[in-house]
Design a protein around this motif. Structure first.
Motif, PDB file in Angstrom:
ATOM      1  N   CYS A  94      23.024 -30.232   7.072  1.00 60.30           N
ATOM      2  CA  CYS A  94      23.127 -28.678   7.561  1.00 60.30           C
ATOM      3  C   CYS A  94      22.656 -28.022   6.704  1.00 60.30           C
ATOM      4  CB  CYS A  94      24.702 -28.511   7.796  1.00 60.30           C
ATOM      5  SG  CYS A  94      25.155 -26.753   8.077  1.00 60.30           S
ATOM      6  N   SER A 112      23.724 -25.117   4.977  1.00 57.75           N
ATOM      7  CA  SER A 112      24.763 -24.924   4.230  1.00 57.75           C
ATOM      8  C   SER A 112      24.857 -26.086   3.082  1.00 57.75           C
ATOM      9  CB  SER A 112      26.225 -24.797   4.864  1.00 57.75           C
ATOM     10  OG  SER A 112      26.299 -24.296   5.878  1.00 57.75           O
ATOM     11  N   HIS A 133      29.257 -32.053   6.130  1.00 58.43           N
ATOM     12  CA  HIS A 133      30.381 -31.679   6.927  1.00 58.43           C
ATOM     13  C   HIS A 133      29.942 -32.047   8.281  1.00 58.43           C
ATOM     14  CE1 HIS A 133      29.063 -27.313   6.420  1.00 58.43           C
ATOM     15  NE2 HIS A 133      28.255 -27.896   7.354  1.00 58.43           N
ATOM     16  N   GLU A 134      29.177 -33.099   8.567  1.00 55.65           N
ATOM     17  CA  GLU A 134      28.992 -33.450   9.877  1.00 55.65           C
ATOM     18  C   GLU A 134      28.814 -34.670   9.845  1.00 55.65           C
ATOM     19  OE1 GLU A 134      25.923 -29.738  11.275  1.00 55.65           O
ATOM     20  OE2 GLU A 134      24.917 -31.762  10.842  1.00 55.65           O
ATOM     21  N   CYS A 167      33.650 -29.330   9.341  1.00 55.37           N
ATOM     22  CA  CYS A 167      33.575 -28.533   8.075  1.00 55.37           C
ATOM     23  C   CYS A 167      34.937 -28.248   7.202  1.00 55.37           C
ATOM     24  CB  CYS A 167      33.035 -27.021   8.524  1.00 55.37           C
ATOM     25  SG  CYS A 167      31.349 -27.019   9.231  1.00 55.37           S
ATOM     26  N   CYS A 205      29.193 -29.565  13.123  1.00 60.31           N
ATOM     27  CA  CYS A 205      28.991 -28.116  12.748  1.00 60.31           C
ATOM     28  C   CYS A 205      28.101 -27.380  13.608  1.00 60.31           C
ATOM     29  CB  CYS A 205      28.550 -28.286  11.233  1.00 60.31           C
ATOM     30  SG  CYS A 205      28.050 -26.440  10.345  1.00 60.31           S
ATOM     31  N   ARG A 235      17.579 -31.858  13.584  1.00 59.41           N
ATOM     32  CA  ARG A 235      18.668 -32.179  12.577  1.00 59.41           C
ATOM     33  C   ARG A 235      18.446 -33.433  11.916  1.00 59.41           C
ATOM     34  NH1 ARG A 235      21.422 -28.002  10.887  1.00 59.41           N
ATOM     35  NH2 ARG A 235      23.675 -28.061  11.149  1.00 59.41           N
TER      36      ARG A 235
HETATM   37 ZN   LIG Z   1      27.088 -26.635   8.703  1.00 62.06          ZN
END
Ligand SMILES: [Zn+2]
Ligand SMILES: [Zn+2]
Length: 353
Positions: free
Chosen positions: A42, A44, A64-65, A90, A164, A344
């Motif tokens: 991600c 982030s 966090h995925e 997350c 996420c 992604r």
């Molecule tokens: Zn994320």
């Protein structure tokens, strides 16, 4: 017995991520131990690894995925069993007593959710200095209330980023009541944007993508967009004035947003999902003239995340992914900074050296 875990961690803001070994806690009575098969990458993660927001404590394992398989459960766990396909997003905990938690909006927990990585960890994983460590790793132990079930029809690799990117776009579409006939614009066709297009289309909306070039037009149409607008095309932007009920703005860099507000119909909302670190001017006139709003939205609660996964299974929706080995993460970050990913990156933990 703590669980030996192989990972990739950021060790400093200006250094590449590197292999990292640490121990996960052995599952307590309410825990689920998971072998991570895939973890999405991600934007982030990159912000935290590079300390763009300040306050990053190193070493930090981002991610966090998370999608994987249950390897053990604690004595109080009845909803999950060994071998189940599960996900972690997350959050890995929250206070559970504040108004937000009581309403199933744990992401807005007043004292603050425990984020999957980089939060103080009340359960104090043994070697990680009591900081939660995320999914760029092959094992994780998570409280059962923050574990999601991944439906059988969703492939684990393409489902991982739903935890996420999927919920971040699903939640505002639901909150602003998108349904049959809604007119939704999606600004930016990246990891978040491509999920917003697919989900809004599946909810029955007429979807328009706004982008800086027509490079991704064919992809947008394949994902369900009916129209494609180029932000710099003044005539096309003018023709789309007052058209949209909801604009999902996924751009994670400072950009000009004032010009998008005239695209909103009366009572329309532009919801900001991208994490930007600098302000962007918004003028009162276009807001008050049509009672428009600019809003924000952060991931979604656990209940809604499960609802999103089930919705995706029902509609055959998953992420468009490019799978990488863990040791390709630095290359992937460099490509993400140039928006060079469709749509992604997902780390395949089976390729952990
Ligand atoms: Zn994320
Ligand atoms: Zn709370």
């Amino acid at each position: 017995m703590p669980i030996a875990t192989r990972a990739f961690a950021a060790v400093a803001a200006d250094k590449p991520l590197e292999p990292y070994r640490f121990d996960r806690r052995d599952p307590g009575p309410d825990d689920v131990a998971i072998e991570i098969k895939y973890c999405g990458v991600c934007h982030s993660d990159l912000h935290i690894a590079k300390n763009d927001l300040g306050g990053t404590r190193y070493p930090i394992v981002p991610g966090h995925e998370i999608a994987g398989l249950v390897t053990a459960v604690g004595g109080n766990v009845s909803r999950f069993k060994v071998g189940d396909r599960v996900g972690v997003g997350c959050m890995v905990d929250s206070c559970r007593t504040c108004a937000a938690c009581q309403e199933g909006e744990e992401q807005y927990c007043v004292p603050g959710m425990t984020q999957t990585y980089g939060s103080a960890d009340p359960l104090g994983e043994p070697v990680s200095q009591a900081i939660t460590q995320g999914g760029y790793s092959d094992r994780i132990t998570v409280n059962q209330d923050f574990v999601l079930r991944i439906p059988d029809s969703l492939p684990l690799d393409a489902a991982a980023p739903l935890l996420c990117a999927g919920i971040t776009t699903y939640s505002p579409l639901r909150h602003w009541n998108v349904g049959e006939g809604s007119k939704v614009a999606v600004v930016g066709l990246g990891g978040l944007g491509h999920m917003a297009v697919k989900l809004a289309h599946a909810m029955g909306a007429e979807v328009t993508v706004l982008s800086t070039s027509d490079r991704k037009k064919a992809d947008a149409e394949r994902m369900g967009a009916k129209h494609f607008l180029i932000n710099s095309d003044k005539a096309a932007m003018q023709a789309a004035a007052e058209k949209f009920d909801l604009i999902i703005n996924t751009v994670s860099a400072t950009h000009e947003i004032a010009g998008h507000l005239n695209l909103l119909a009366r009572d329309g909302t532009m919801v900001m999902l991208g994490l930007t670190t600098e302000g962007m001017p918004v003028f009162a006139m276009p807001l008050l003239w049509r009672r428009r709003a600019v809003a924000g939205s952060l991931i979604g609660g656990i209940r809604e995340t499960q609802e999103m996964l089930d919705f995706c299974a029902e509609h055959g929706i998953a992420c468009d992914i490019e799978t990488i080995a863990p040791d390709q993460i630095n290359e992937a970050y460099a490509r993400m900074e140039k928006s060079d990913v469709r749509y992604r990156f997902v780390i395949d933990m089976a390729k952990m050296a």
